[in-house]
Design an enzyme around this catalytic site. Structure first.
Site, short mmCIF file in Angstrom:
data_model
loop_
_atom_site.label_atom_id
_atom_site.label_comp_id
_atom_site.label_asym_id
_atom_site.label_seq_id
_atom_site.Cartn_x
_atom_site.Cartn_y
_atom_site.Cartn_z
N ASP A 67 -75.26 0.68 32.97
CA ASP A 67 -74.81 0.53 34.36
C ASP A 67 -74.26 -0.85 34.66
O ASP A 67 -74.40 -1.78 33.86
CB ASP A 67 -75.95 0.88 35.34
CG ASP A 67 -77.32 0.42 34.85
OD1 ASP A 67 -77.37 -0.55 34.06
OD2 ASP A 67 -78.33 1.00 35.26
N ASN A 136 -89.05 4.16 41.25
CA ASN A 136 -88.79 5.46 41.89
C ASN A 136 -88.39 6.54 40.87
O ASN A 136 -87.93 7.61 41.24
CB ASN A 136 -87.68 5.31 42.95
CG ASN A 136 -86.35 4.84 42.34
OD1 ASN A 136 -86.25 4.62 41.14
ND2 ASN A 136 -85.34 4.71 43.19
N HIS A 138 -85.99 6.24 38.59
CA HIS A 138 -84.59 6.26 38.14
C HIS A 138 -84.47 5.85 36.67
O HIS A 138 -85.31 5.10 36.15
CB HIS A 138 -83.67 5.42 39.04
CG HIS A 138 -83.80 3.93 38.91
ND1 HIS A 138 -83.60 3.08 39.97
CD2 HIS A 138 -84.10 3.11 37.87
CE1 HIS A 138 -83.75 1.82 39.57
NE2 HIS A 138 -84.06 1.82 38.31
N GLU A 143 -80.38 7.67 40.65
CA GLU A 143 -81.41 7.57 41.69
C GLU A 143 -81.93 8.95 42.07
O GLU A 143 -81.24 9.97 41.88
CB GLU A 143 -80.80 6.91 42.94
CG GLU A 143 -80.34 5.47 42.73
CD GLU A 143 -81.48 4.45 42.74
OE1 GLU A 143 -82.58 4.75 42.26
OE2 GLU A 143 -81.24 3.34 43.25
C1 F6R Z 1 -81.00 -1.22 33.98
C2 F6R Z 1 -81.44 0.11 34.32
C3 F6R Z 1 -82.62 0.38 35.17
C4 F6R Z 1 -83.87 -0.40 34.75
C5 F6R Z 1 -85.03 -0.11 35.70
C6 F6R Z 1 -86.27 -0.89 35.35
O1 F6R Z 1 -79.86 -1.18 33.16
O2 F6R Z 1 -80.78 1.00 33.90
O3 F6R Z 1 -82.89 1.76 35.13
O4 F6R Z 1 -84.22 -0.03 33.44
O5 F6R Z 1 -84.65 -0.41 37.01
O6 F6R Z 1 -86.01 -2.26 35.52
P1 F6R Z 1 -87.04 -3.36 35.07
O7 F6R Z 1 -87.11 -3.31 33.58
O8 F6R Z 1 -86.48 -4.65 35.56
O9 F6R Z 1 -88.35 -3.02 35.71
#
Ligand code: F6R
Length: 236
Positions: A67, A136, A138, A143
């Site tokens: 992303d 959440n 994702h 989302e």
């Molecule tokens: C980032 C991504 C997100 C993160 C998720 C967890 O490229 O795709 O899905 O993996 O938000 O983020 P952290 O590791 O910062 O808790």
């Protein structure tokens, strides 16, 4: 599904790095799907160390990230391109032209999304997809929603996600871009192998629901239950 319990963050990172390294060693021109966020940083550090010692080369590796924020130029300090350069790409022997992220500053995001999917297809899909998980549920920036979105798409980030990522924007959720481009569920699910890393009790709780509860777009990670080569590494 294979579940590995790591004793702490360092242990989790090392185990994850081993699986990524194994993929790169087995198929030097493999396509790695990569994630940003805090969780994979330790694994990236370990890979950098092994590469510097000459135990590993990324000279032929191709990467596609999950992303990118919309509206931030690639050179912005908080863009995911900058994150990946700082935490991995600029510190290993990968060729910059082999590293791919969606262009969040594209004038036509729809065309950019279609082009990103076409690029992944042209590579023959993803060999190993590394994932973190949001509080959440994702994955990437897919989302919680009423339905799963299969192609790469532009997404409005949820209030939860903007709050969780405010730490990278001086603690201000309103500073977090409202939109992002994310790989959709199709290419994530079509990855030959998936490696999900989760650190901490909160993540464990959401993972429990995602992997043990019903498959629902309200918890996007639940779709991973359908994958037949999923490894999950969690800290105890
Ligand atoms: C980032 C991504 C997100 C993160 C998720 C967890 O490229 O795709 O899905 O993996 O938000 O983020 P952290 O590791 O910062 O808790």
């Amino acid at each position: 599904m294979k579940l590995l319990r790591a004793k702490d963050y360092n242990d989790m990172s090392r185990e994850a790095a081993k699986l990524i390294a194994a993929q790169v060693i087995l198929k030097e021109n493999c396509v790695l799907g990569l994630a940003t966020g805090s969780t994979p940083v330790g694994a990236y550090k370990q890979l950098i160390e092994w590469q510097k010692k000459g135990e590993l080369t990324f000279a032929k590796t191709v990467t596609v990230n999950l992303d990118e924020y919309c509206g931030l130029p690639a050179t912005h300090a908080q863009s995911y391109r900058s994150f990946m350069r700082e935490n991995l790409f600029d510190r290993i022997d990968i060729r910059p032209e082999n590293t791919h992220l969606p262009n969040g500053a594209a004038a036509d995001p729809e065309a950019e999304c279609a082009a990103y999917d076409a690029r992944i297809e042209a590579f023959g899909g993803i060999d190993l997809q590394l994932l973190g998980i949001g509080h959440n549920g994702h994955i990437g920036f897919n989302e919680p929603d009423e339905h799963f979105t299969m192609p790469t798409h532009r997404v409005r980030l949820s209030a939860d996600t903007r709050q969780a990522n405010a730490r990278f924007f001086e603690g201000d959720p309103s500073g977090v871009p409202e939109f992002a481009i994310t790989m959709g569920m199709r290419h994530i699910l079509q990855a030959k192998k998936i490696l999900l890393v989760a650190n901490g009790a909160q993540k464990l709780a959401v993972l429990d629901r995602a992997l043990g509860g019903p498959v629902t777009p309200h918890l996007p990670a639940s779709l991973l239950q359908l994958h037949n080569d999923l490894t999950v590494i969690v800290t105890e």
